[in-house]
Enzyme design. Structure first.
Site, PDB file in Angstrom:
ATOM      1  NE  ARG A 249      -3.718  -2.235   2.532  1.00 58.74           N
ATOM      2  CZ  ARG A 249      -3.474  -3.453   3.002  1.00 58.74           C
ATOM      3  NH1 ARG A 249      -2.276  -3.736   3.538  1.00 58.74           N
ATOM      4  NH2 ARG A 249      -4.398  -4.386   2.968  1.00 58.74           N
ATOM      5  CE  LYS A 276      -7.959  -1.296   4.876  1.00 65.20           C
ATOM      6  NZ  LYS A 276      -8.406  -1.160   3.471  1.00 65.20           N
ATOM      7  CG  HIS A 339      -4.467   1.952  -2.854  1.00 68.53           C
ATOM      8  ND1 HIS A 339      -5.104   0.778  -3.194  1.00 68.53           N
ATOM      9  CD2 HIS A 339      -4.275   1.896  -1.515  1.00 68.53           C
ATOM     10  CE1 HIS A 339      -5.303   0.055  -2.123  1.00 68.53           C
ATOM     11  NE2 HIS A 339      -4.808   0.693  -1.073  1.00 68.53           N
ATOM     12  NE  ARG A 342      -2.878  -2.859  -1.944  1.00 67.00           N
ATOM     13  CZ  ARG A 342      -2.498  -3.847  -1.136  1.00 67.00           C
ATOM     14  NH1 ARG A 342      -1.208  -4.115  -0.973  1.00 67.00           N
ATOM     15  NH2 ARG A 342      -3.393  -4.575  -0.477  1.00 67.00           N
ATOM     16  CG  HIS A 366      -6.098  -8.381   0.276  1.00 71.10           C
ATOM     17  ND1 HIS A 366      -6.437  -8.419  -1.055  1.00 71.10           N
ATOM     18  CD2 HIS A 366      -5.829  -7.073   0.544  1.00 71.10           C
ATOM     19  CE1 HIS A 366      -6.387  -7.193  -1.568  1.00 71.10           C
ATOM     20  NE2 HIS A 366      -6.031  -6.365  -0.616  1.00 71.10           N
ATOM     21  CE1 TYR A 376      -2.461 -21.155   4.648  1.00 70.79           C
ATOM     22  CE2 TYR A 376      -3.779 -19.605   3.370  1.00 70.79           C
ATOM     23  CZ  TYR A 376      -3.381 -20.900   3.660  1.00 70.79           C
ATOM     24  OH  TYR A 376      -3.908 -21.942   2.946  1.00 70.79           O
TER      25      TYR A 376
END
Length: 412
Positions: A249, A276, A339, A342, A366, A376
């Site tokens: 990001r 985030k 941004h 991504r 994510h 994970y």
């Protein structure tokens, strides 16, 4: 029957001369002018309260005229009629004024910021501080917070909106509300004056859109060449070149610190508090990214941030720096955003280079879960991700060099 003194006349007050001793000129109702032996003329009022003789000062003539002094006498008599001591009320008002003067919006906001800062990630703290310094404090930071009105806040917000940054205006309003509520909790104000300002009624309606992104390799190639040829500062140029490579990001890239770069392992380790999703994240570094970092290391490697602001090494480049570069290159906000890279990587890695979506999503930081529904950890698929990141950067290099581009539709 006690003798009644005639009320004073303006000319009598004006022409009163000093004498060897202080003397008084009475106006009635307890009000008199004290003429001192040094020539001063002071308005005083004698009264009784709770069985005691007291004295109230109204100020000096001519700053306080005869009419002003009489009005203050009447105000004091009303307080007495309501069972209040005028001197005590005056003292309370003066003390409140001192508190108000010491409780400007800037001072209260500073206290609020310091108390909240430990709860925030560094990037958010820098963002809040920037909005305070750039928007809020210049508008009404010097005013006592009790005097800041909804109109003051509205005027500031509409100026921000006029620059085309409605989202920034909304975020600034949130900060104002938090500071006002902090002040109310500490009995500095009665309520939050910004609460009445509803964004839906205050700002113009805008269509919600995703971040603009270039997802067609044919369009990405000239954009990459524009980035390579950009002639700004070395901090900005290096950040721009890393932006398409690392899938980070923009805020994570801007706030990148040298202490987070593991040169031996060839990776970036971002702590959870800066992410985030509040989960620690690992970014494998391809050889191209390592070379760029070595290029900028002699310039900024002695400081905290990899990409420090030109104004202060204690802050990273601003959140608008990278997008402003694209505007200078000739790309508008409907075509390219920082941004958006991504989305560029997500699309091409999947549809052109054929990488598994779950590996791509994990590299994008994510919320990816395993078959058992567990998140994970940051090193999951690290070997696959390292291979993917190197192949991605090689692919970007081939586009810049003008290699034959396979359309996404055929690749799919």
């Amino acid at each position: 029957m006690p003798r009644q003194n005639a009320p004073l006349a303006d000319i009598q007050v004006n022409k009163a001369k000093k004498k060897e001793k202080d003397y008084k000129l009475s106006d009635g109702g307890g009000l008199h002018l004290l003429v001192t032996k040094t020539g001063g003329k002071l308005w005083r009022m004698q009264y009784r309260f709770d069985g005691k003789q007291k004295m109230l000062s109204f100020g000096a003539y001519p700053a306080i005229s005869l009419a002003d002094a009489r009005q203050r006498r009447e105000d004091a008599r009303k307080l007495l009629a309501n069972g209040q001591d005028p001197a005590a009320v005056k003292k309370a008002v003066q003390e409140a004024a001192v508190v108000a003067a010491a409780s400007t919006f800037a001072i209260v906001a500073g206290e609020w910021f310091q108390k909240r800062k430990p709860e925030w990630v560094d990037s958010h703290a820098v963002s809040v501080k920037g909005r305070l310094d750039n928007y809020i404090l210049p508008a009404f930071g010097s005013k006592p917070i009790v005097e800041v009105t909804a109109a003051d806040v509205r005027t500031m917000l509409l100026k921000i909106e006029a620059r085309g940054t409605i989202e920034a205006a909304k975020r600034v309003k949130v900060i104002c509300g938090q500071v006002f509520r902090y002040a109310a909790a500490h009995d500095l104000i009665q309520h939050d004056p910004s609460a009445a300002l509803k964004p839906s009624e205050l700002f113009r309606k805008v269509e919600k859109r995703h971040f603009a992104a270039v997802t067609d390799p044919k369009e990405l190639a000239p954009l990459l060449r524009s980035i390579e040829g950009y002639t700004g500062s070395i901090e900005t140029r290096c950040a721009l070149r890393l932006l398409p490579m690392l899938l980070m990001r923009p805020g994570e890239l801007r706030h990148l610190e040298w202490s987070e770069i593991d040169r031996e392992a060839g990776q970036i380790n971002i702590p959870a508090e800066k992410m985030k999703m509040r989960t620690a994240h690992t970014v494998p570094l391809c050889k191209q990214a390592l070379a760029i970092l070595e290029e900028i290391r002699p310039l900024t490697g002695h400081g905290k941030y990899v990409f420090p602001s030109t104004r202060s090494a204690e802050r990273p480049i601003s959140d608008n720096t990278l997008n402003a570069c694209f505007r200078r290159m000739g790309y508008d906000s409907d075509t390219v955003t920082a941004h958006g890279f991504r989305a560029t990587a997500r699309t091409i890695l999947d549809e052109v280079l054929g990488f598994r979506p779950d590996i791509i999503e994990h590299q994008l930081a994510h919320a990816v879960k395993d078959p058992n529904g567990r998140a994970y950890n940051r090193t999951a698929f690290i070997d696959d991700r390292r291979k993917m990141m190197q192949q991605w950067s090689d692919y970007l290099d081939s586009l810049k060099a003008g290699a034959k581009v396979i359309p996404i539709s055929k690749a799919a």
